[in-house]
Motif scaffolding. Structure first.
Motif, PDB file in Angstrom:
ATOM      1  N   LEU A  89      18.545  42.993  46.129  1.00  0.00           N
ATOM      2  CA  LEU A  89      19.655  43.866  46.521  1.00  0.00           C
ATOM      3  C   LEU A  89      20.658  44.052  45.395  1.00  0.00           C
ATOM      4  CD1 LEU A  89      20.302  42.728  50.202  1.00  0.00           C
ATOM      5  CD2 LEU A  89      19.214  44.821  49.394  1.00  0.00           C
ATOM      6  N   THR A  90      20.783  43.065  44.519  1.00  0.00           N
ATOM      7  CA  THR A  90      21.689  43.222  43.377  1.00  0.00           C
ATOM      8  C   THR A  90      21.241  44.380  42.497  1.00  0.00           C
ATOM      9  OG1 THR A  90      22.283  40.870  43.367  1.00  0.00           O
ATOM     10  CG2 THR A  90      22.638  42.103  41.329  1.00  0.00           C
ATOM     11  N   VAL A  91      19.931  44.451  42.263  1.00  0.00           N
ATOM     12  CA  VAL A  91      19.394  45.561  41.462  1.00  0.00           C
ATOM     13  C   VAL A  91      19.635  46.892  42.169  1.00  0.00           C
ATOM     14  CG1 VAL A  91      17.301  46.549  40.459  1.00  0.00           C
ATOM     15  CG2 VAL A  91      17.671  44.072  40.391  1.00  0.00           C
ATOM     16  N   VAL A  92      19.378  46.926  43.472  1.00  0.00           N
ATOM     17  CA  VAL A  92      19.564  48.162  44.238  1.00  0.00           C
ATOM     18  C   VAL A  92      21.031  48.584  44.246  1.00  0.00           C
ATOM     19  CG1 VAL A  92      19.380  49.208  46.531  1.00  0.00           C
ATOM     20  CG2 VAL A  92      17.549  47.724  45.685  1.00  0.00           C
ATOM     21  N   CYS A  93      21.929  47.620  44.502  1.00  0.00           N
ATOM     22  CA  CYS A  93      23.349  47.951  44.566  1.00  0.00           C
ATOM     23  C   CYS A  93      23.888  48.400  43.206  1.00  0.00           C
ATOM     24  CB  CYS A  93      24.145  46.742  45.065  1.00  0.00           C
ATOM     25  SG  CYS A  93      23.859  46.353  46.809  1.00  0.00           S
ATOM     26  N   MET A 102      24.518  34.325  48.064  1.00  0.00           N
ATOM     27  CA  MET A 102      23.889  34.329  46.744  1.00  0.00           C
ATOM     28  C   MET A 102      24.079  35.674  46.044  1.00  0.00           C
ATOM     29  SD  MET A 102      23.025  31.362  46.237  1.00  0.00           S
ATOM     30  CE  MET A 102      22.364  31.750  44.609  1.00  0.00           C
ATOM     31  N   GLY A 103      24.170  36.754  46.821  1.00  0.00           N
ATOM     32  CA  GLY A 103      24.482  38.048  46.208  1.00  0.00           C
ATOM     33  C   GLY A 103      25.853  38.018  45.558  1.00  0.00           C
ATOM     34  N   GLY A 104      26.810  37.379  46.243  1.00  0.00           N
ATOM     35  CA  GLY A 104      28.137  37.239  45.661  1.00  0.00           C
ATOM     36  C   GLY A 104      28.126  36.387  44.398  1.00  0.00           C
ATOM     37  N   VAL A 105      27.347  35.297  44.424  1.00  0.00           N
ATOM     38  CA  VAL A 105      27.264  34.418  43.249  1.00  0.00           C
ATOM     39  C   VAL A 105      26.631  35.154  42.071  1.00  0.00           C
ATOM     40  CG1 VAL A 105      26.190  32.329  42.319  1.00  0.00           C
ATOM     41  CG2 VAL A 105      27.213  32.297  44.602  1.00  0.00           C
ATOM     42  N   ILE A 106      25.499  35.810  42.321  1.00  0.00           N
ATOM     43  CA  ILE A 106      24.813  36.535  41.243  1.00  0.00           C
ATOM     44  C   ILE A 106      25.675  37.682  40.728  1.00  0.00           C
ATOM     45  CG2 ILE A 106      22.818  37.975  40.700  1.00  0.00           C
ATOM     46  CD1 ILE A 106      21.195  36.293  42.662  1.00  0.00           C
ATOM     47  N   GLY A 107      26.295  38.419  41.648  1.00  0.00           N
ATOM     48  CA  GLY A 107      27.163  39.517  41.240  1.00  0.00           C
ATOM     49  C   GLY A 107      28.341  39.031  40.415  1.00  0.00           C
ATOM     50  N   LEU A 108      28.922  37.905  40.813  1.00  0.00           N
ATOM     51  CA  LEU A 108      30.054  37.345  40.059  1.00  0.00           C
ATOM     52  C   LEU A 108      29.626  36.937  38.657  1.00  0.00           C
ATOM     53  CD1 LEU A 108      32.990  36.379  40.001  1.00  0.00           C
ATOM     54  CD2 LEU A 108      32.193  34.185  40.937  1.00  0.00           C
ATOM     55  N   LEU A 109      28.472  36.288  38.559  1.00  0.00           N
ATOM     56  CA  LEU A 109      27.976  35.879  37.243  1.00  0.00           C
ATOM     57  C   LEU A 109      27.717  37.087  36.350  1.00  0.00           C
ATOM     58  CD1 LEU A 109      25.498  33.037  38.291  1.00  0.00           C
ATOM     59  CD2 LEU A 109      27.617  32.754  37.002  1.00  0.00           C
ATOM     60  N   MET A 110      27.075  38.103  36.918  1.00  0.00           N
ATOM     61  CA  MET A 110      26.796  39.303  36.130  1.00  0.00           C
ATOM     62  C   MET A 110      28.086  40.020  35.734  1.00  0.00           C
ATOM     63  SD  MET A 110      23.554  39.199  35.853  1.00  0.00           S
ATOM     64  CE  MET A 110      23.147  40.823  35.214  1.00  0.00           C
ATOM     65  N   GLY A 111      29.055  40.063  36.654  1.00  0.00           N
ATOM     66  CA  GLY A 111      30.325  40.715  36.351  1.00  0.00           C
ATOM     67  C   GLY A 111      31.102  39.987  35.263  1.00  0.00           C
TER      68      GLY A 111
END
Length: 242
Positions: free
Chosen positions: A44-48, A117-126
């Motif tokens: 979903l991170t890729v999709v979003c 985990m979406g929040g964690v991955i998104g935060l790391l990428m951001g």
């Protein structure tokens, strides 16, 4: 109360039954939630991110704001429904078939794991993107992207461990026999000459040493996962026989 190692003793006899799965074991549930949630979150991170870029190209900052608001609203809704004491009643408003209680619990766990985990991955990428754009680190965003990418193999390890820690069975002290289900196996304690117990969180890994009469190999599982109380009972039965 932690249900992770609940033993059930039948009042009619001395058999001890146990079940360790995502519905009774907090450890298995957390591992499963982390594993499944991370896989879904990575997808979903890729999709979003793709939607975010497309919205930005189409409507600029307004498009970005709409996508972020939509993602935040969906995440907040999932967490609110999961935290509700009557999740099933809330889902009845949706035009979907509601699964059974166990499947519903697993679906909610997967959804919560995905959001977290979406929040964690998104935060790391951001953070990695911010560090890279502002040249705050000589190595750029690589530490943050590495941690985000490492969550996927860690999720696989968590799912394997969750599968290993699942156990359903019954100990019959009178017959000196362990009956395992899923898959079905029968262990005769008469052919066990020694056991060792290793605690793994709130579970016990029971290592079995089989006797070898006339040098013959005895088939059977060498390690099983049981509640600590069952492990102690098995060790006591094997010790009393020797």
């Amino acid at each position: 109360m932690d249900e992770d190692a609940v033993d059930v003793t039948d009042a009619d006899d001395e058999t001890i039954q146990w079940r360790r799965d995502a519905s009774t074991s907090r450890t298995v549930r957390l591992l499963w939630t982390f594993g499944v949630g991370t896989f879904f979150a990575a997808i979903l991170t890729v999709v979003c991110w793709r939607l975010y870029r497309l919205a930005g190209e189409a409507a600029g900052g307004t498009g970005h704001t709409v996508v972020v608001a939509l993602i935040a609203a969906i995440a907040a809704t999932v967490l609110a429904v999961a935290a509700s004491s009557d999740t099933e009643r809330h889902l009845e408003r949706l035009p979907v078939d509601i699964p059974g209680e166990k499947r519903l619990d697993r679906a909610v766990d997967a959804a919560v794991g995905t959001v977290v985990m979406g929040g964690v991955i998104g935060l790391l990428m951001g953070v990695g993107r911010y560090v890279s754009q502002n040249e705050l680190l000589a190595v750029g965003a690589s530490p943050f992207t590495f941690v985000a990418a490492a969550s996927v193999p860690l999720a696989l390890v968590a799912l394997v461990l969750a599968s290993f820690l699942q156990s359903v069975g019954r100990l019959d002290p009178e017959e000196r026999t362990i009956y395992l289900y899923e898959p079905e196996q029968v262990i005769d304690l008469a052919v066990i000459e020694a056991v060792s117990i290793r605690r793994l969180g709130d579970a016990a890994v029971l290592s079995l040493t089989y006797a070898q009469p006339d040098g013959q190999y005895v088939q059977g599982p060498r390690r099983i996962v049981v509640p600590p109380a069952v492990a102690r009972d098995v060790a006591a039965l094997v010790g009393s026989e020797s």
